[in-house]
Design an enzyme around this catalytic site. Structure first.
Site, PDB file in Angstrom:
ATOM      1  N   ARG A   8       3.947  14.506  15.311  1.00  0.00           N
ATOM      2  CA  ARG A   8       3.979  14.215  13.875  1.00  0.00           C
ATOM      3  C   ARG A   8       2.565  14.393  13.330  1.00  0.00           C
ATOM      4  O   ARG A   8       1.583  14.049  14.002  1.00  0.00           O
ATOM      5  CB  ARG A   8       4.459  12.786  13.604  1.00  0.00           C
ATOM      6  N   HIS A   9       2.451  14.904  12.126  1.00  0.00           N
ATOM      7  CA  HIS A   9       1.158  15.100  11.474  1.00  0.00           C
ATOM      8  C   HIS A   9       0.402  13.777  11.352  1.00  0.00           C
ATOM      9  O   HIS A   9       0.982  12.686  11.411  1.00  0.00           O
ATOM     10  CB  HIS A   9       1.357  15.699  10.079  1.00  0.00           C
ATOM     11  N   GLU A  11      -1.957  10.907   9.332  1.00  0.00           N
ATOM     12  CA  GLU A  11      -1.681  10.115   8.131  1.00  0.00           C
ATOM     13  C   GLU A  11      -2.174  10.814   6.860  1.00  0.00           C
ATOM     14  O   GLU A  11      -3.186  11.503   6.866  1.00  0.00           O
ATOM     15  CB  GLU A  11      -2.389   8.764   8.279  1.00  0.00           C
ATOM     16  N   GLY A  22       8.323  12.914   1.803  1.00  0.00           N
ATOM     17  CA  GLY A  22       9.280  13.946   2.155  1.00  0.00           C
ATOM     18  C   GLY A  22       8.591  15.288   2.263  1.00  0.00           C
ATOM     19  O   GLY A  22       7.537  15.416   2.884  1.00  0.00           O
ATOM     20  N   GLU A  81       9.629  18.482   6.562  1.00  0.00           N
ATOM     21  CA  GLU A  81      10.223  17.162   6.340  1.00  0.00           C
ATOM     22  C   GLU A  81      11.387  17.260   5.365  1.00  0.00           C
ATOM     23  O   GLU A  81      11.524  18.244   4.619  1.00  0.00           O
ATOM     24  CB  GLU A  81       9.148  16.199   5.808  1.00  0.00           C
ATOM     25  N   GLY A 144       8.062  13.017  10.806  1.00  0.00           N
ATOM     26  CA  GLY A 144       8.868  11.967  11.409  1.00  0.00           C
ATOM     27  C   GLY A 144      10.356  12.234  11.365  1.00  0.00           C
ATOM     28  O   GLY A 144      11.077  11.992  12.349  1.00  0.00           O
TER      29      GLY A 144
END
Length: 199
Positions: A8-9, A11, A22, A81, A144
């Protein structure tokens, strides 16, 4: 065997303020860049043979900070996403205060108004999965929602039974024929404190 490295990227400012983003193209924050750099050594230890990356800027920058800057050929929109429709840009607490829909969305049973639900996202991500090489070690830098969709599809893991996917975390799957094994989930370097950040 295909070893799938799902990252996951890092923050973003919207993650840290608990705003839903999104597929809105929000860049990494300074903290997200630090998180991605901290994961670089872990990824290097897996020696990826190939890269697939969501086309959003936060995933492309995360991949670059991991030591794998993506080319145009590495970008696959199937791994972007979910579109959150009318919820994009809203604060998670505000949506939760309005009723049970937020928790139902987190459980994969509700589609945000004008957006994608988990079923639609899963169908799209499945196309991305099918396009991966059948063997080797593939690094997929994504979000995510797609990580949860993969776990539900390949391992029948209900989203309500797993902790949220942390920013700049690694999940490792081993795919052999029809068999899939979860080798690691939500791994973050020891120096980085895992945080829950909405998608």
């Amino acid at each position: 065997m295909l070893k799938l490295l799902l990252v996951r990227h890092g923050e973003t400012t919207w993650n840290s303020s608990r705003r839903l983003q999104g597929d809105t193209d929000i860049p990494l924050s300074d903290n997200g860049r630090r998180q991605a750099r901290a994961l670089r050594e872990t990824i290097a230890g897996h020696k990826p043979d190939a890269l697939v990356c969501s086309p959003l800027s936060r995933t492309r920058e995360t991949a670059a900070l991991l030591g794998h800057p993506p080319s145009e050929d590495d970008l696959d929109p199937q791994w972007a996403e979910a579109n959150l429709g009318e919820w994009a840009g809203r604060y998670a607490a505000d949506i939760r205060a309005e009723g049970p829909e937020y928790d139902a969305w987190r459980a994969g049973t509700f589609r945000p108004p004008g957006g994608e639900g988990l079923n639609e996202l899963s169908e799209r991500v499945l196309l991305g999965l099918k396009a991966l090489p059948p063997q080797g070690t593939v690094l997929v830098v994504t979000h995510g929602g797609p990580v949860r969709a993969v776990l539900r599809h390949l391992l029948d893991l209900d989203p309500t039974r797993i902790v949220p996917v942390a920013p700049a975390s690694l999940t490792v799957l081993q795919l052999t024929g029809e068999s899939t094994r979860l080798a690691a989930y939500n791994v973050v370097p020891p120096a980085v404190e895992p945080t829950e950040a909405p998608d």
